[in-house]
Write a protein that holds these residues in place. Structure first.
Motif: not given
Lengths: 346, 346, 346, 346
Positions: B156-157, B169-173, B114-116, B193-194
């Motif tokens: 969301x952050x 923001x890209x998401x590998x889903x 996880x990235x932060x 939504x986020x």
């Protein structure tokens, strides 16, 4: 059921029942992913049955990928690839070859889609000149994008010329089975035996759901292909569902039966329209395509009933493994109606 | 039937019967190719049901392509993409992102995938400095490659931070449904939504045969995607066979049922092995993966009976929509046997 | 004359008078372009004087090009290149390596810019795994971007490790002469003799106007370099003006004299500031750079009088072949003034 | 001094004394690198004097780079660029455009190197078709590679056509000053004022040592060019030595005087050989090039005394700012000798 899409492309057909059956039967239990499964091994055996030993076969998702990745495997970015101006590679792959291979396409005008040594020769030059992209591959399409078929002798001439000059011969065989059916020759006889080095072997247009094979007839050429394929986004996880299709396709002459049938339908269509005076058949009907010149005013009218593409000014009608005589009869009837109506309007 | 491949990957499963049924039913008549058919339109509607209006959806063949092409759509070659060091994008796509997008990956070490913001921040800099690749996208994987799940708040952050700094923001889903199932939230609630801008929406690991979707939540970002997809060798001709799968997958909660089930099996596996002293479970079991540290001497022994990958030093065991409790019971039994035998040998 | 740019970079200096003289003298008559002239041949001889026979030398315009093109010559797009996280290659070439080579950089954190086998080892893996970019080159910078210098033994260890694993060793030698001067060794002894395969040989930071050399110590590696250079936009037409510079640079120890002098000036600067309590000298002063940590509040004040870059949090001051003791004295005086004033403000 | 290289290329000349003087004078003190110096600012002013306000100018090392990077700035990888088949872009940049831009060149046959709307039109099509590379730029060379010169009206027609169809007009102006001299028009009148959007402005062939400018007449097009230039390996560190050259080149009509002179020498050469029966002058002599057809048997004989290139079957002789009448007289004498000798041999 709508008939509008019947003649637009051989891609408009669905999947041959035998192929679908093979997919359903492959859906059992767990198999390792990414091509290390038994289906894939068996599919390779099928390719060896047809093309002989000492070949390397890789499956990708589609024909564009087979062409681009197969060519990438044998070129450096400073090379040039010689192809016909109407080749799929040049016209319909959205600059993918240039983009992914990073090299130059040299595109040669033709009337029937066929390259000849005479046309190629001027571009096989500049060797050693640092300013000039170095020729490396000649790419031909069999049958051509105009449905015409190279004879084995024609291919061999190009192959010999290529090899004599240090080049390779690539064949885009998206419809290779239609060519074999027309020539009444085996798949090997029109590829490997006449000097083809890399073959894009297609099945989707002849009854498969998806999947295409890159066949290397010289194993040295493919030594890095697994990385090129993965980097090229073409490594299927559930590979067995491509492999099972190829097993069925290459068994019991399914590839040949479908191709012969599609060719015969194109021939039937050709016979039925050749006498219509407003139509000029522009290409020899040697595979499953019929190309015609028809006055512009008829085109849109006809496209609304039977959608088709106009390629280099010529209407293209494609037959497939499940086109029927009745489909064609109705189509020709519609053509005649459109011509008649338009004439009255004039 | 061999059991060796059950836990190696969720890709080792076949196709969910509902998906296969949808494929079979789509095999009727002629449809236009390349995505202009009714199945594809209906599949888009299904995506809109889940993600809302004003989205753009494109189908490609696999997850690698969804990631690479989705990112290419929103980057220039002089950009950088920030991702986790263990991301599929970085580790398992054979430099495809660098190659096809032509830009830089900035890779951040993590323990749980996880990235932060804290980790990302130092790399979101150098804006306007011509020497430095300009940051453009943050890419996260949900669930991560270690099976852990970002909460909507965590996403969301990152999204807010990205947007505040002009990034996307890209998401590998690839396994997004497993995350939704774990969080007991809808697909939209953990993506659009986020603040997710581009989503690679995967189904192959959860019962589909092939096919992945690139979902753009801002239509401006996708304005050239049809060309990028074609150039990227990912335009399927018989598209209906991808679309039909997505229609079934997104209907009657099939996506959710399969994901919930796979997650529950991973949980069951976790419960059964957590007490074994030689095993250290290294990651929270929040989706369908179990990661464990086991002494090296057991690994090869075990891999011969149940093949699995070792990822960053940790054994990875995956459950899928058709893993059974009996499969797991037998697997754990085998584990215990291997451990016992090895102990005796010592 | 403004003094603000003296310590910002060794690129801020002009051209050594000997170099300029050589340029002026080369401006006579007609010579063939693109490197087939006699100046270029003579320059190659000069390289052979220093590095020995059986090498291949190519001139390009700058260091970024030398690095990128030299690496492109020996990699395929599915390879990875291992380098330091602070390497010029990674940080200051705007993703050029990824873009033009099309492959992956694996970037390793360091404190002093130096790679070691221990740090490299974990990334030299994944051979034969189609998902993983295949390691091909280790790239080190000599002196490093932090001004520290690898000993010949350190280089040899990395080279041996590289070769044992089928990798090559590339050296970014933008300031290679400063390293040779520090080590009191010949150019060959710290490159070819200790296993370097490809060298970017820089001169611009040490008195040249422009031009950099790519030196291949194995001629097989350079067989296609003429095409890569031209395709890479780096083939100079009036090549003689690069070659003439290299002839002068490599004659009469000009390269060494300039490097020794610049190093000695950095040493002088170091001696003068080492006692200042607000300054922490962060890197060993082994070439022509001094790196210091100074409280942030001083930085902007000082930059307005003497512009410099802050690299990874550390102020970087560079000396060159024409920095004088008086320049340094005045600079240190200014530093002291800024520190004093700031203290009073507090 | 050898005379063999006089007519081979305008690159075979050295540097104009005024340019060299400017370089020598710029070699004073320290200046910031990478283009933020005062020389560069002053050079930009010079460009604004000639081309007007609201332009963006960037310096690169050579013409290949100016072309490729300028075009990269305004294209996406799925675009096509329309150019002449004999354009430098197509023939002499070793597939660099395809490689670095990643897009397609559409190459149009011409006799005199000039494009016309009629020739271009068929390729400005396929908009919105995902299979087809989308046309984006028309690139013309002024003067052409055959030395012929577009009139402002001809350029404007192409520009208007381009803009009406959403395309841009790029001009390869490697010898733009020779065209301006021939047309007796200002630089702006044959570029910006007639619709050129991006100009490669060359000087090396007209007396500079190295350096070329990319001029954007619409600042929106250049917004990312600093990154493209750096990524493209074309950011010069000691930029002042390019800028100083351009200041001199664009002052006191040096650019024009040199171009007029070179043109007049080509005209003189043309006048002296036009009567020779074995020679067919194949192109209008409108700049500093003379193209002739001469029987093959003379070519090698002549090349041994005066080296020259044969381009598309035609011998190319170039004059430059320092070609003299005596050079030409001696050259023509040699031609006559070779012809005579060969005749006797027959």
């Amino acid at each position: 059921m709508s008939t509008i899409d019947i003649f637009g492309s051989d891609n408009h057909s669905g999947v041959d029942p035998e192929i679908l059956k093979a997919i359903i039967e492959a859906n059992k239990g767990y198999t390792i992913a990414y091509g290390y499964d038994e289906y894939t091994e068996k599919a390779f055996d099928k390719f060896r049955e047809h093309f002989g030993k000492d070949i390397d076969v890789y499956f990708v998702y589609n024909g564009t990928a087979a062409n681009i990745l197969g060519l990438k495997a044998v070129t450096d970015s400073f090379n040039s690839i010689i192809c016909s101006e109407v080749s799929h590679l040049n016209v319909h792959e959205c600059a993918g070859p240039e983009n992914f291979i990073g090299c130059k396409l040299i595109t040669i005008p033709t009337k029937d889609g066929k390259l000849t040594i005479e046309k190629i020769k001027p571009y096989v030059s500049g060797f050693g000149d640092q300013h000039i992209a170095q020729p490396k591959v000649i790419s031909i399409t069999q049958p051509t994008e105009f449905g015409t078929v190279y004879t084995p002798q024609e291919i061999k001439k190009i192959a010999d010329f290529a090899h004599k000059n240090g080049l390779l011969l690539h064949m885009d065989g998206a419809r290779i089975c239609n060519a074999a059916a027309y020539l009444k020759l085996g798949l090997r006889e029109i590829t490997r035996d006449v000097g083809v080095d890399i073959l894009s072997f297609g099945g989707t247009k002849n009854g498969m759901m998806f999947g295409e094979a890159v066949v290397f007839f010289n194993k040295k050429l493919s030594k890095n292909f697994i990385y090129i394929r993965k980097q090229g986004m073409q490594l299927a996880s559930k590979m067995r569902f491509i492999s099972a299709q190829f097993i069925a396709y290459l068994s019991d002459n399914l590839w040949l039966k479908n191709a012969e049938y599609a060719n015969s339908m194109a021939r039937y269509l050709y016979e039925k329209i050749r006498g219509i005076p407003e139509m000029e058949i522009t290409q020899r009907v040697e595979s499953n395509a019929v190309f015609v010149n028809i006055p512009k005013k008829y085109i849109f009218k006809l496209q609304r009933k039977y959608f088709f593409y106009v390629f280099n000014g010529q209407a293209r009608w494609m037959c497939s493994f499940n086109t029927t005589r009745e489909d064609i009869d109705r189509f020709v009837e519609t053509i005649r109606e459109v011509l008649d109506k338009e004439k009255l309007v004039e």
